[in-house]
Motif scaffolding. Structure first.
Motif, PDB file in Angstrom:
ATOM      1  N   ILE A   1       0.999  -1.172  -0.018  1.00  0.00           N
ATOM      2  CA  ILE A   1      -0.091  -0.116  -0.029  1.00  0.00           C
ATOM      3  C   ILE A   1       0.776   1.181  -0.073  1.00  0.00           C
ATOM      4  CG2 ILE A   1      -1.752   1.364   1.426  1.00  0.00           C
ATOM      5  CD1 ILE A   1      -2.939  -1.405   2.603  1.00  0.00           C
ATOM      6  N   SER A   2       1.919   1.271   0.904  1.00  0.00           N
ATOM      7  CA  SER A   2       2.790   2.669   1.167  1.00  0.00           C
ATOM      8  C   SER A   2       3.457   2.769  -0.283  1.00  0.00           C
ATOM      9  CB  SER A   2       3.688   2.221   2.097  1.00  0.00           C
ATOM     10  OG  SER A   2       3.288   2.002   3.151  1.00  0.00           O
ATOM     11  N   SER A   3       3.932   1.736  -0.905  1.00  0.00           N
ATOM     12  CA  SER A   3       4.891   1.937  -2.200  1.00  0.00           C
ATOM     13  C   SER A   3       3.848   2.305  -3.438  1.00  0.00           C
ATOM     14  CB  SER A   3       5.960   0.688  -2.354  1.00  0.00           C
ATOM     15  OG  SER A   3       4.761  -0.352  -3.107  1.00  0.00           O
ATOM     16  N   PHE A   4       2.673   1.838  -3.401  1.00  0.00           N
ATOM     17  CA  PHE A   4       1.833   2.464  -4.529  1.00  0.00           C
ATOM     18  C   PHE A   4       1.563   3.769  -4.205  1.00  0.00           C
ATOM     19  CE2 PHE A   4      -2.236   3.296  -6.383  1.00  0.00           C
ATOM     20  CZ  PHE A   4      -1.930   3.461  -7.448  1.00  0.00           C
ATOM     21  N   LEU A   5       1.042   3.969  -3.100  1.00  0.00           N
ATOM     22  CA  LEU A   5       0.413   5.339  -2.845  1.00  0.00           C
ATOM     23  C   LEU A   5       1.536   6.470  -2.832  1.00  0.00           C
ATOM     24  CD1 LEU A   5      -2.050   4.833  -0.104  1.00  0.00           C
ATOM     25  CD2 LEU A   5      -2.667   5.254  -2.233  1.00  0.00           C
ATOM     26  N   GLU A   6       2.802   6.057  -2.489  1.00  0.00           N
ATOM     27  CA  GLU A   6       4.001   6.683  -2.682  1.00  0.00           C
ATOM     28  C   GLU A   6       4.027   7.280  -4.109  1.00  0.00           C
ATOM     29  OE1 GLU A   6       6.435   8.042  -0.381  1.00  0.00           O
ATOM     30  OE2 GLU A   6       7.566   8.745  -2.102  1.00  0.00           O
ATOM     31  N   ARG A   7       4.394   6.305  -4.959  1.00  0.00           N
ATOM     32  CA  ARG A   7       4.476   6.805  -6.413  1.00  0.00           C
ATOM     33  C   ARG A   7       3.101   7.475  -6.776  1.00  0.00           C
ATOM     34  NH1 ARG A   7       3.857   1.918  -8.842  1.00  0.00           N
ATOM     35  NH2 ARG A   7       4.425   0.478  -7.067  1.00  0.00           N
ATOM     36  N   PHE A   8       1.960   6.931  -6.603  1.00  0.00           N
ATOM     37  CA  PHE A   8       0.800   7.637  -7.129  1.00  0.00           C
ATOM     38  C   PHE A   8       0.586   9.130  -6.786  1.00  0.00           C
ATOM     39  CE2 PHE A   8      -3.651   8.667  -6.847  1.00  0.00           C
ATOM     40  CZ  PHE A   8      -4.144   8.624  -7.820  1.00  0.00           C
ATOM     41  N   SER A   9       0.902   9.364  -5.537  1.00  0.00           N
ATOM     42  CA  SER A   9       0.658  10.826  -4.738  1.00  0.00           C
ATOM     43  C   SER A   9       1.863  11.755  -5.225  1.00  0.00           C
ATOM     44  CB  SER A   9       0.407  10.867  -3.342  1.00  0.00           C
ATOM     45  OG  SER A   9       1.400  10.235  -2.607  1.00  0.00           O
TER      46      SER A   9
ATOM     47  N   PHE B   1       0.284  12.871   3.903  1.00  0.00           N
ATOM     48  CA  PHE B   1      -0.766  12.170   4.315  1.00  0.00           C
ATOM     49  C   PHE B   1      -1.551  11.270   3.291  1.00  0.00           C
ATOM     50  CE2 PHE B   1      -0.702  15.660   7.244  1.00  0.00           C
ATOM     51  CZ  PHE B   1      -1.232  15.159   8.463  1.00  0.00           C
ATOM     52  N   TYR B   2      -1.536  11.618   1.920  1.00  0.00           N
ATOM     53  CA  TYR B   2      -2.023  10.575   1.245  1.00  0.00           C
ATOM     54  C   TYR B   2      -1.069   9.158   1.246  1.00  0.00           C
ATOM     55  CZ  TYR B   2      -4.796   9.112  -2.820  1.00  0.00           C
ATOM     56  OH  TYR B   2      -5.670   8.324  -3.714  1.00  0.00           O
ATOM     57  N   SER B   3       0.044   9.541   1.162  1.00  0.00           N
ATOM     58  CA  SER B   3       0.972   8.201   1.055  1.00  0.00           C
ATOM     59  C   SER B   3       1.273   7.639   2.369  1.00  0.00           C
ATOM     60  CB  SER B   3       2.301   8.545   0.412  1.00  0.00           C
ATOM     61  OG  SER B   3       2.803   9.625   0.963  1.00  0.00           O
TER      62      SER B   3
ATOM     63  N   VAL C   1      -5.462   5.882 -16.450  1.00  0.00           N
ATOM     64  CA  VAL C   1      -6.537   4.986 -16.265  1.00  0.00           C
ATOM     65  C   VAL C   1      -5.890   3.755 -15.713  1.00  0.00           C
ATOM     66  CG1 VAL C   1      -8.310   3.336 -17.195  1.00  0.00           C
ATOM     67  CG2 VAL C   1      -7.554   5.590 -18.368  1.00  0.00           C
ATOM     68  N   PHE C   2      -4.592   3.303 -15.936  1.00  0.00           N
ATOM     69  CA  PHE C   2      -4.152   2.178 -15.167  1.00  0.00           C
ATOM     70  C   PHE C   2      -4.019   2.411 -13.576  1.00  0.00           C
ATOM     71  CE2 PHE C   2      -0.496  -0.202 -13.429  1.00  0.00           C
ATOM     72  CZ  PHE C   2      -0.854  -1.671 -13.551  1.00  0.00           C
ATOM     73  N   ASP C   3      -3.525   3.597 -13.455  1.00  0.00           N
ATOM     74  CA  ASP C   3      -3.130   4.229 -12.067  1.00  0.00           C
ATOM     75  C   ASP C   3      -4.614   4.161 -11.118  1.00  0.00           C
ATOM     76  OD1 ASP C   3      -0.720   4.899 -12.222  1.00  0.00           O
ATOM     77  OD2 ASP C   3      -0.964   6.989 -12.793  1.00  0.00           O
ATOM     78  N   LEU C   4      -5.515   4.645 -11.866  1.00  0.00           N
ATOM     79  CA  LEU C   4      -6.977   4.488 -11.367  1.00  0.00           C
ATOM     80  C   LEU C   4      -7.406   3.198 -10.709  1.00  0.00           C
ATOM     81  CD1 LEU C   4      -8.676   7.482 -13.036  1.00  0.00           C
ATOM     82  CD2 LEU C   4      -7.524   7.491 -10.682  1.00  0.00           C
ATOM     83  N   LEU C   5      -7.176   2.253 -11.764  1.00  0.00           N
ATOM     84  CA  LEU C   5      -7.690   0.797 -11.573  1.00  0.00           C
ATOM     85  C   LEU C   5      -6.912   0.293 -10.335  1.00  0.00           C
ATOM     86  CD1 LEU C   5      -7.995  -0.589 -15.209  1.00  0.00           C
ATOM     87  CD2 LEU C   5      -9.894   0.109 -13.449  1.00  0.00           C
ATOM     88  N   LYS C   6      -5.622   0.611 -10.445  1.00  0.00           N
ATOM     89  CA  LYS C   6      -4.743  -0.025  -9.419  1.00  0.00           C
ATOM     90  C   LYS C   6      -5.242   0.470  -8.052  1.00  0.00           C
ATOM     91  CE  LYS C   6      -1.269  -2.105  -7.640  1.00  0.00           C
ATOM     92  NZ  LYS C   6      -0.613  -3.221  -7.328  1.00  0.00           N
ATOM     93  N   LEU C   7      -5.728   1.999  -8.168  1.00  0.00           N
ATOM     94  CA  LEU C   7      -5.811   2.557  -6.837  1.00  0.00           C
ATOM     95  C   LEU C   7      -7.142   1.876  -6.288  1.00  0.00           C
ATOM     96  CD1 LEU C   7      -5.399   5.060  -5.238  1.00  0.00           C
ATOM     97  CD2 LEU C   7      -6.998   6.445  -6.364  1.00  0.00           C
ATOM     98  N   LYS C   8      -7.980   1.534  -6.970  1.00  0.00           N
ATOM     99  CA  LYS C   8      -9.108   0.894  -6.585  1.00  0.00           C
ATOM    100  C   LYS C   8      -8.775  -0.620  -5.792  1.00  0.00           C
ATOM    101  CE  LYS C   8     -13.448   2.345  -8.901  1.00  0.00           C
ATOM    102  NZ  LYS C   8     -14.137   2.163  -9.649  1.00  0.00           N
ATOM    103  N   VAL C   9      -7.686  -1.102  -6.575  1.00  0.00           N
ATOM    104  CA  VAL C   9      -7.421  -2.489  -5.826  1.00  0.00           C
ATOM    105  C   VAL C   9      -6.643  -2.112  -4.453  1.00  0.00           C
ATOM    106  CG1 VAL C   9      -5.791  -4.273  -6.018  1.00  0.00           C
ATOM    107  CG2 VAL C   9      -6.894  -3.322  -8.286  1.00  0.00           C
TER     108      VAL C   9
END
Ligand code: B12
Length: 540
Positions: A54-62, A518-520, A74-82
């Motif tokens: 969770i941390s590493s995805f949110l880190e990259r995303f945010s 905060f997000y990540s 779109v891929f980011d958003l799909l992964k975010l849902k997971v």
């Protein structure tokens, strides 16, 4: 033991020590009881809840969204849902860890009563699950609850918190001491004011409400590490409980019921408390807790601060009907920011929709004077409000464009039990889907941490005929239109004060860095920020 968890932290001010718990501890200690405060609202909660994935995805995303300012793919958003699903699972696992932790503390510290401060959302769920587990494991342990969720939902909480020995509504300082006597077998529940409890036959009893008449008699809040266990992890900014209650009866607010007629401490008492807190804890930053601190009262305290040359910085909430004052004096005393509830600049909405006693022409003058004095002026709006039209929207927008407050916070109309908006929704153009089940749905409502409101579970009401998604979108659009005008839409009074000591050179940088942290769930960065602010503000 008093426990507070408000879910995953969302903003920096979540790390301010909790005055409600501090003052309850003060009352207990003055009456020879032992007490510990466990406040889970600290950055390490992120590493307790987030997995590495969770941390590493949110880190990259945010980083991509909040730092680089790019749009997610779109891929980011799909992964975010997971990831969102995985986060929900992690939260459940954390809830179990919390139960185990509290269990061990109960044994270690020989706790005979645990009191939860109940907040909305995840914190509410975690507290309920922990309370239920502990009561089952230790039937002799007394489990009580208090705080905002009890003020708003009262006995409704028994539908999900059947194990509570008592719930405390309204002010708790006298009640908690009576409850300690109850735990010691010296008092019956029906003798204690401000509580809700269940009799053996299942009936729910609410004892009479009692307000504390003389606030000067209230104890000081206790923030020493032997009592407030994680105080060294918290921000060195304190909340001053200078006044309670409100003389207004806004249709959307629970305060007329919850906190009664307005009472203030004496200005000298407030100044003495500031000095005492500074001396004991080396703190210089404060926020008034009052829901309607009078302007004239603030002036009296400010003059004393100036006369006694006390080095403080503070912020407050203010009602625009009560601030025809000399803002230069406030500024000179250390007032950095004031949060004003304007809600709308349309007279019909203010009067018929809200019962908000504001003269918009005078309000304009007051806001301008406040800003001109160099005080960071925050305005809150309710949009869309009852009876909102294109014309009323324009009026509010034009008002804001002319005044240009330093920050404008916009929320859609929220309907709480006990308010006039809830009692007579049709009168305000609201449609509540099912009034019977409404309080329960709102009480147990969970926001989605990783998504904006338009993605949340629809709230069960309509505003001016609009369903949730539509009115949430309207709010978002209003915010965006303000941003296009160069107006800041996300910073409150106390956040501004923290920014001033955060070392960031612009408000933009401060906001985008914090959004990212905060997000990540970046525990290290948040801990570093707290340490920096504490050092910079002269804290210990
Ligand atoms: C000042 C304030 C803050 C300050 C300081 C809060 C603090 N940590 O002390 C800051 C800015 C930090 C803040 C943050 C938040 N706040 Co705030 N805050 C307020 C405000 C304006 C005053 C609260 C206050 O200090 N009252 C004075 C103290 C002495 O009273 P108290 O804390 O309520 O405690 C008394 C009683 O409730 C009772 N009591 C409390 N707990 C317990 C427990 C037991 C066992 C017992 C017996 C009694 C008891 O006894 C206490 C003494 O009388 C209120 C609105 C209002 N005017 O009431 C909103 C309010 C409480 N906040 C609210 C929210 C949502 C939040 C946040 C979750 C916002 C967010 N991040 O999303 C955070 C969470 C904070 C945290 N993590 O701890 C909501 C709560 C709604 C809800 N159902 O949860 C309120 C009601 C505002 C609103 N209408 O939305 N807040």
């Amino acid at each position: 033991m008093l426990v507070s968890t408000a879910g995953l932290p969302k903003i920096l001010s979540d790390f301010i020590p909790d005055v409600g718990l501090g003052v309850l501890a003060g009352a207990l200690i003055n009456n020879n009881h032992n007490v510990k405060i466990l406040d889970l609202n600290q950055p390490s909660l992120f590493s307790d809840v987030f997995t590495d994935e969770i941390s590493s995805f949110l880190e990259r995303f945010s980083h991509k969204v909040f730092v680089e300012g790019k749009r997610p793919s779109v891929f980011d958003l799909l992964k975010l849902k997971v990831i969102d699903k995985k986060l929900e699972k992690s939260k459940e696992e954390f809830s179990e860890k919390l139960q185990g932790y509290l269990d061990s503390r109960i044994q270690k510290d020989k706790i005979d009563c645990i009191g939860f401060k109940l907040w909305a959302g995840d914190g509410f769920r975690w507290s309920l699950e922990a309370g239920r587990y502990l009561k089952k494991r230790y039937p002799q342990l007394k489990v009580i609850g208090g705080g905002p969720q009890v003020d708003i939902f009262g006995e409704e909480i028994y539908k999900v918190g059947e194990f509570f020995d008592a719930l405390c509504y309204s002010e708790g300082e006298e009640t908690i001491v009576h409850l300690a006597d109850f735990v010691a077998g010296k008092k019956r529940l029906d003798e204690i004011p401000n509580i809700i409890f269940r009799k053996e036959d299942g009936s729910v009893i609410k004892t009479p409400r009692k307000f504390i008449e003389d606030l000067n008699q209230l104890p000081l809040a206790v923030y020493t590490p032997d009592v407030y266990l994680n105080i060294n992890e918290k921000l060195k900014m304190l909340v001053l409980d200078e006044s309670r209650g409100c003389p207004n009866s806004c249709y959307f607010c629970i305060h007329p019921v919850k906190s009664g007629k307005r009472r203030t401490k004496s200005p000298q008492k407030v100044v003495d408390e500031i000095k005492e807190y500074k001396k004991r804890y080396g703190v210089k930053l404060f926020k008034y807790a009052g829901s309607s601190t009078p302007g004239s009262f603030m002036m009296d305290v400010a003059q004393k601060i100036i006369d006694e040359k006390i080095d403080v910085r503070y912020t407050s909430f203010g009602h625009l009907g009560e601030f025809d004052i000399d803002f230069d004096i406030l500024k000179k005393s250390g007032c950095e920011s004031i949060f004003f509830g304007l809600e709308s600049a349309d007279e019909k909405i203010l009067k018929e929709g809200m019962n908000k006693n504001i003269d918009t022409v005078k309000a304009k003058g007051i806001l301008k004077k406040c800003k001109d004095a160099g005080i960071f002026t925050v305005v809150s709006l309710i949009y869309p409000a009852p009876f909102e039209t294109e014309e009323s929207r324009k009026k509010t927008m034009d008002f804001i464009k002319e005044v240009r407050p330093d920050s404008v916070l916009v929320q859609f109309a929220g309907i709480y039990p006990e308010t006039l908006w809830f009692k007579f929704p049709e009168r305000f153009n609201f449609t509540i889907e099912d009034k019977e089940t409404y309080p329960f749905k709102i009480m147990t409502y969970q926001i989605k941490n990783l998504f904006p409101p338009t993605y949340w579970e629809p709230l069960p009401y309509r505003i001016n005929g609009m369903p949730f998604k539509k009115f949430a979108r309207e709010t978002e659009k209003f915010q965006k239109d303000l941003q296009k005008e160069g107006i800041e839409t996300s910073i409150s009074d106390e956040a501004y004060l923290l920014y001033r000591f955060s070392g960031f050179s612009t408000l933009r940088d401060f906001l985008s860095a914090n959004r990212y942290y905060f997000y990540s769930g970046n525990r290290e960065k948040l801990e570093e920020e707290i340490r920096y602010i504490n050092r910079k503000s002269g804290g210990i």
